[in-house]
Design a protein around this motif. Sequence first.
Motif, PDB file in Angstrom:
ATOM      1  N   VAL A  94       0.829  -1.202   0.000  1.00  0.00           N
ATOM      2  CA  VAL A  94       0.000   0.000   0.000  1.00  0.00           C
ATOM      3  C   VAL A  94       0.865   1.254   0.000  1.00  0.00           C
ATOM      4  N   ASN A  95       1.954   1.229   0.782  1.00  0.00           N
ATOM      5  CA  ASN A  95       2.816   2.398   0.883  1.00  0.00           C
ATOM      6  C   ASN A  95       3.496   2.717  -0.444  1.00  0.00           C
ATOM      7  N   THR A  96       3.922   1.682  -1.159  1.00  0.00           N
ATOM      8  CA  THR A  96       4.552   1.917  -2.456  1.00  0.00           C
ATOM      9  C   THR A  96       3.555   2.455  -3.471  1.00  0.00           C
ATOM     10  N   LEU A  97       2.358   1.887  -3.493  1.00  0.00           N
ATOM     11  CA  LEU A  97       1.313   2.435  -4.362  1.00  0.00           C
ATOM     12  C   LEU A  97       1.020   3.879  -3.978  1.00  0.00           C
ATOM     13  N   ASN A  98       1.034   4.121  -2.677  1.00  0.00           N
ATOM     14  CA  ASN A  98       0.744   5.452  -2.156  1.00  0.00           C
ATOM     15  C   ASN A  98       1.717   6.496  -2.668  1.00  0.00           C
ATOM     16  N   TRP A  99       3.025   6.165  -2.667  1.00  0.00           N
ATOM     17  CA  TRP A  99       4.048   7.141  -2.989  1.00  0.00           C
ATOM     18  C   TRP A  99       4.651   6.975  -4.382  1.00  0.00           C
ATOM     19  N   ARG A 100       4.106   6.033  -5.179  1.00  0.00           N
ATOM     20  CA  ARG A 100       4.668   5.844  -6.514  1.00  0.00           C
ATOM     21  C   ARG A 100       3.638   5.865  -7.638  1.00  0.00           C
ATOM     22  N   PHE A 101       2.350   5.776  -7.301  1.00  0.00           N
ATOM     23  CA  PHE A 101       1.373   5.742  -8.382  1.00  0.00           C
ATOM     24  C   PHE A 101       1.383   7.059  -9.159  1.00  0.00           C
ATOM     25  N   ASP A 102       1.785   8.167  -8.518  1.00  0.00           N
ATOM     26  CA  ASP A 102       1.798   9.456  -9.194  1.00  0.00           C
ATOM     27  C   ASP A 102       2.805   9.484 -10.339  1.00  0.00           C
ATOM     28  N   TYR A 103       3.878   8.687 -10.243  1.00  0.00           N
ATOM     29  CA  TYR A 103       4.838   8.611 -11.349  1.00  0.00           C
ATOM     30  C   TYR A 103       4.166   8.036 -12.600  1.00  0.00           C
ATOM     31  N   LEU A 104       3.392   6.970 -12.406  1.00  0.00           N
ATOM     32  CA  LEU A 104       2.672   6.381 -13.534  1.00  0.00           C
ATOM     33  C   LEU A 104       1.642   7.364 -14.075  1.00  0.00           C
ATOM     34  N   LEU A 105       0.995   8.090 -13.169  1.00  0.00           N
ATOM     35  CA  LEU A 105      -0.025   9.052 -13.565  1.00  0.00           C
ATOM     36  C   LEU A 105       0.590  10.174 -14.403  1.00  0.00           C
ATOM     37  N   VAL A 106       1.715  10.708 -13.947  1.00  0.00           N
ATOM     38  CA  VAL A 106       2.388  11.772 -14.693  1.00  0.00           C
ATOM     39  C   VAL A 106       2.896  11.248 -16.030  1.00  0.00           C
ATOM     40  N   GLY A 107       3.487  10.038 -16.030  1.00  0.00           N
ATOM     41  CA  GLY A 107       4.002   9.469 -17.266  1.00  0.00           C
ATOM     42  C   GLY A 107       2.928   9.257 -18.311  1.00  0.00           C
ATOM     43  N   LYS A 108       1.746   8.821 -17.877  1.00  0.00           N
ATOM     44  CA  LYS A 108       0.648   8.557 -18.802  1.00  0.00           C
ATOM     45  C   LYS A 108      -0.033   9.836 -19.261  1.00  0.00           C
ATOM     46  N   MET A 109      -0.273  10.770 -18.332  1.00  0.00           N
ATOM     47  CA  MET A 109      -1.078  11.953 -18.645  1.00  0.00           C
ATOM     48  C   MET A 109      -0.255  13.111 -19.200  1.00  0.00           C
ATOM     49  N   LEU A 110       0.989  13.267 -18.724  1.00  0.00           N
ATOM     50  CA  LEU A 110       1.779  14.437 -19.110  1.00  0.00           C
ATOM     51  C   LEU A 110       2.967  14.117 -20.000  1.00  0.00           C
ATOM     52  N   GLY A 111       3.350  12.828 -20.115  1.00  0.00           N
ATOM     53  CA  GLY A 111       4.426  12.450 -21.014  1.00  0.00           C
ATOM     54  C   GLY A 111       5.780  12.299 -20.340  1.00  0.00           C
ATOM     55  N   GLY A 112       6.752  11.800 -21.116  1.00  0.00           N
ATOM     56  CA  GLY A 112       8.067  11.461 -20.583  1.00  0.00           C
ATOM     57  C   GLY A 112       8.869  12.660 -20.110  1.00  0.00           C
ATOM     58  N   THR A 113       8.766  13.792 -20.792  1.00  0.00           N
ATOM     59  CA  THR A 113       9.545  14.960 -20.391  1.00  0.00           C
ATOM     60  C   THR A 113       9.094  15.465 -19.026  1.00  0.00           C
ATOM     61  N   ALA A 114       7.782  15.572 -18.832  1.00  0.00           N
ATOM     62  CA  ALA A 114       7.257  16.010 -17.534  1.00  0.00           C
ATOM     63  C   ALA A 114       7.631  15.023 -16.438  1.00  0.00           C
ATOM     64  N   LEU A 115       7.590  13.741 -16.760  1.00  0.00           N
ATOM     65  CA  LEU A 115       7.977  12.735 -15.774  1.00  0.00           C
ATOM     66  C   LEU A 115       9.462  12.844 -15.440  1.00  0.00           C
ATOM     67  N   GLY A 116      10.280  13.171 -16.435  1.00  0.00           N
ATOM     68  CA  GLY A 116      11.703  13.375 -16.175  1.00  0.00           C
ATOM     69  C   GLY A 116      11.941  14.514 -15.204  1.00  0.00           C
ATOM     70  N   TYR A 117      11.246  15.645 -15.422  1.00  0.00           N
ATOM     71  CA  TYR A 117      11.352  16.764 -14.477  1.00  0.00           C
ATOM     72  C   TYR A 117      10.895  16.339 -13.080  1.00  0.00           C
ATOM     73  N   TYR A 118       9.776  15.661 -13.019  1.00  0.00           N
ATOM     74  CA  TYR A 118       9.188  15.257 -11.742  1.00  0.00           C
ATOM     75  C   TYR A 118      10.087  14.261 -11.017  1.00  0.00           C
TER      76      TYR A 118
END
Length: 494
Positions: free
Chosen positions: A219-243
């Motif tokens: 649960v903790n990993t989903l809690n603190w890592r799902f946003d990476y998948l969300l940014v990668g899918k919704m905003l793209g690789g460049t935004a995920l790189g910044y994040y």
Amino acid sequence: MTSITGRLIKGSMWLSLSRAIVNGLATLSTFVLAWNLTPSDFGVVALGTTMLLIVSTVTELSLTEALIRHKAPDESHFSAAWTLNATRGLLLCLLFAVCAYPASVLFEEPRLAGVMLALGLSMFMGGLINPRRILLQRDLIFWQEFVLSVSQKFTGFIAAVAIAMIYHSYWALVIGTLVTQATNVIVSYLVLPFRPRVTFQHMREFFSFSAWLTAGQIVNTLNWRFDYLLVGKMLGGTALGYYSVGSNLAMMPTREATAPLTQTIYPGFSSISHDPPRLAAAYQRVQALVAAIALPAGIGVAVVADPLVRLALGEKWVPIVFVIQSLASVFALQTLGSLVQPLGMAKGETRLLFIRDTQMLLVRVPIMVIGLLLYGLPGIVIGRVFTGLFNALVNMILVKRFIGVTVLKQLSANVRALASVVVMAAGVTLAARYLGHTADKMMLVQQLALLVTLGGALYCGSSLLLWILMKRPAGPEMEIQKILGKILSKVRPA
């Protein structure tokens, strides 16, 4: 030096040296890679590593914690742990091989397939690590941990930097990870010789301790890592790189400043868990010391983030300044309750830790999604700040339940550090505005040196003044004096 406190201090000295070297290599590596790679390169690797982290955590068996807590583990326990880890590593390697292409299609990133294949191999190698290295933590012996940490980081650093400078390819990040993992496996057997045998004994014994802990880690990993998948899918690789880069740099000062202490805490707490008053006193002392170090480190980086990024990474990375400013501050403030995890594990309260993580997931997911939909990447960052502060409060409430120390008493133990860091942040911020922005490298070096010196002087001076005005009460100042005394006692004969 036979007491627990003395052994923890000695261990912290070894780990401090280790972390100083590892931290220096990690920071230098990040800067070199950032100059030679693009944000999208970091983004595609962050996407793969996030999926690997989620999958590996979902299948995590928590054997390390179970072996530390076991009163007398024998060779059969270590062989069983090795067998379970190796089996899990092989299965995850095969799973990533199967999912590599579908994932690259889902995220519309062709490079992701190769990254996932390589990271799956890394997970398989990780399953072969010598489980007897746990004896080093259990017995509070850390010089061998120093050898393990430094050797693996050094080889990974050399591999990643060489490939980045020669080929300017995202494979520098991946191969650096593979070389680090391979070195970790080899050195673990050189430091503590061990010949494992395949056995599935003690499975019930392991799982009885680790069931709730593993569930909490999922649960903790989903809690603190799902946003990476969300940014990668919704905003793209460049935004995920910044994040991704911004988050890592924001976490680094707090993590590296406190790692020498926090890595010794769980074994130390476990050894006195049968003595509640002693455990409560130890928790308050260590927590105040960790916060006194983490607060100036994290918030200090936040207030100098702009000249630091422009100097170390270049103008193309300026968008991560906001990420660092926001997250470095909240990571530092979270240390006010972050030691609840080793405290709960030492007391065997893994079920309550799981409930906490689940509740935070239910709070965090909608806030992050709403933030992303409304404001994009800044919305995600603001969501992390809000939920991070809320999580710190929840942790402090849980500490009260474990050892009876009220939230107000926990805050009062950190009042001098909190007041001093406010003075430091205000002074450095005003000085930075007076100096203004510049693109000249030498001017940036001078500005950064001036701001860091000013921040250190303000924080140390304020802390010392408040301590004297409060008639030198027990607290992190006295703990730091003891640690310095121990260090000097070792240095003087040499």
